[in-house]
Write a protein that holds these residues in place. Sequence first.
Motif, mmCIF file in Angstrom:
data_model
loop_
_atom_site.group_PDB
_atom_site.id
_atom_site.type_symbol
_atom_site.label_atom_id
_atom_site.label_comp_id
_atom_site.label_asym_id
_atom_site.label_seq_id
_atom_site.Cartn_x
_atom_site.Cartn_y
_atom_site.Cartn_z
ATOM 1 N N GLU A 66 0.715 -1.190 0.073
ATOM 2 C CA GLU A 66 0.045 -0.057 -0.155
ATOM 3 C C GLU A 66 0.769 1.278 0.039
ATOM 4 N N GLU A 67 1.758 1.151 0.751
ATOM 5 C CA GLU A 67 2.838 2.385 0.947
ATOM 6 C C GLU A 67 3.458 2.802 -0.283
ATOM 7 N N LEU A 68 3.929 1.720 -1.038
ATOM 8 C CA LEU A 68 4.765 1.869 -2.223
ATOM 9 C C LEU A 68 3.929 1.670 -3.478
ATOM 10 N N GLY A 69 2.685 1.440 -3.462
ATOM 11 C CA GLY A 69 1.788 1.508 -4.446
ATOM 12 C C GLY A 69 1.994 0.274 -5.568
ATOM 13 N N LEU A 70 2.538 -0.746 -4.967
ATOM 14 C CA LEU A 70 2.838 -2.003 -5.710
ATOM 15 C C LEU A 70 1.850 -3.025 -5.226
ATOM 16 N N THR A 71 1.649 -4.189 -6.331
ATOM 17 C CA THR A 71 0.857 -5.112 -6.173
ATOM 18 C C THR A 71 1.891 -6.196 -5.149
ATOM 19 N N PRO A 72 0.759 -6.826 -4.329
ATOM 20 C CA PRO A 72 1.628 -7.868 -3.270
ATOM 21 C C PRO A 72 2.601 -9.037 -4.157
ATOM 22 N N ASP A 73 2.151 -9.128 -5.178
ATOM 23 C CA ASP A 73 3.348 -10.331 -5.955
ATOM 24 C C ASP A 73 4.590 -9.606 -6.375
ATOM 25 N N LYS A 74 4.661 -8.220 -6.266
ATOM 26 C CA LYS A 74 6.036 -7.589 -6.546
ATOM 27 C C LYS A 74 6.879 -7.344 -5.308
ATOM 28 N N LEU A 75 6.561 -7.806 -4.006
ATOM 29 C CA LEU A 75 7.192 -7.948 -2.737
ATOM 30 C C LEU A 75 7.517 -9.332 -2.200
ATOM 31 N N SER A 76 8.532 -9.228 -1.453
ATOM 32 C CA SER A 76 8.787 -10.624 -0.800
ATOM 33 C C SER A 76 9.385 -10.023 0.603
ATOM 34 N N ILE A 77 9.360 -11.091 1.361
ATOM 35 C CA ILE A 77 9.947 -10.590 2.978
ATOM 36 C C ILE A 77 10.635 -11.691 3.547
ATOM 37 N N THR A 78 11.440 -11.115 4.355
ATOM 38 C CA THR A 78 12.338 -12.117 5.261
ATOM 39 C C THR A 78 12.155 -11.749 6.546
ATOM 40 N N MET A 79 11.819 -12.622 7.345
ATOM 41 C CA MET A 79 11.327 -12.306 8.643
ATOM 42 C C MET A 79 12.099 -13.418 9.721
ATOM 43 N N GLY A 80 12.380 -12.620 10.865
ATOM 44 C CA GLY A 80 12.867 -13.393 11.804
ATOM 45 C C GLY A 80 14.269 -13.992 11.811
ATOM 46 N N ASP A 81 15.010 -13.443 10.730
ATOM 47 C CA ASP A 81 16.581 -13.785 10.464
ATOM 48 C C ASP A 81 17.398 -13.000 11.152
ATOM 49 N N THR A 82 17.921 -13.451 12.158
ATOM 50 C CA THR A 82 18.718 -12.571 13.136
ATOM 51 C C THR A 82 20.006 -12.107 12.508
ATOM 52 N N GLN A 83 20.433 -12.787 11.744
ATOM 53 C CA GLN A 83 21.621 -11.922 10.987
ATOM 54 C C GLN A 83 21.206 -11.184 9.774
ATOM 55 N N GLY A 84 20.107 -11.168 9.418
ATOM 56 C CA GLY A 84 19.775 -9.879 8.036
ATOM 57 C C GLY A 84 18.538 -9.284 8.199
ATOM 58 N N THR A 85 17.931 -9.208 9.424
ATOM 59 C CA THR A 85 16.883 -8.429 9.659
ATOM 60 C C THR A 85 17.243 -7.498 11.134
ATOM 61 N N PRO A 86 16.422 -6.551 11.103
ATOM 62 C CA PRO A 86 16.661 -5.564 12.221
ATOM 63 C C PRO A 86 15.941 -6.052 13.563
ATOM 64 N N TYR A 87 16.384 -5.699 14.648
ATOM 65 C CA TYR A 87 15.434 -6.101 16.013
ATOM 66 C C TYR A 87 14.014 -6.107 15.704
ATOM 67 N N GLY A 88 13.352 -7.250 16.209
ATOM 68 C CA GLY A 88 12.031 -7.240 16.252
ATOM 69 C C GLY A 88 11.444 -7.326 17.249
ATOM 70 N N GLY A 89 11.921 -7.682 18.376
ATOM 71 C CA GLY A 89 11.155 -8.138 19.609
ATOM 72 C C GLY A 89 10.516 -9.175 19.662
ATOM 73 N N VAL A 90 9.771 -9.485 20.762
ATOM 74 C CA VAL A 90 9.283 -10.965 20.717
ATOM 75 C C VAL A 90 7.823 -10.699 19.772
ATOM 76 N N SER A 91 7.361 -11.965 19.322
ATOM 77 C CA SER A 91 6.351 -11.799 18.616
ATOM 78 C C SER A 91 5.155 -12.596 19.299
ATOM 79 N N GLY A 92 4.078 -11.805 19.185
ATOM 80 C CA GLY A 92 2.849 -12.136 20.020
ATOM 81 C C GLY A 92 1.379 -11.731 19.421
ATOM 82 N N GLY A 93 0.407 -12.512 19.577
ATOM 83 C CA GLY A 93 -0.760 -12.387 18.819
ATOM 84 C C GLY A 93 -1.234 -10.507 18.726
ATOM 85 N N SER A 94 -1.179 -10.106 19.567
ATOM 86 C CA SER A 94 -1.632 -8.556 19.537
ATOM 87 C C SER A 94 -0.308 -7.675 19.618
#
Length: 108
Positions: A66-94
């Motif tokens: 939405e922010e970039l004005g792209l369709t979702p098929d133009k995006l990819s994501i890396t989550m939870g990789d402690t060597q390649g992502t910034p600090y994310g804190g604990v993950s929890g439902g809310s």
Amino acid sequence: MAPGTLSHVNVTCPSPGIAWTFWGGAGGPPGYAIVNLYSDGTAHVFSGCQDIGTASRTSMLQVAAEELGLTPDKLSITMGDTQGTPYGGVSGGSRTTPSQGPAVRMAA
């Protein structure tokens, strides 16, 4: 007595009571994200949080799209990789989407 019939019924009247609860969700501490834009019109989101079944992966991609004005098929994501992502804190439902969503939006 025939099977399935009741011979005795106990009726109890519950006493009045008060119930109270507190849910400490809704984000914080702040999340961090990186969004790389590429010349072929695609983007990649880096988020330190984990998707624990609460659709965090999908919501982060939707925010970035939405922010970039792209369709979702133009995006990819890396989550939870402690060597390649910034600090994310604990993950929890809310906590995950309210903390990481604004970080992805600002990075995009």
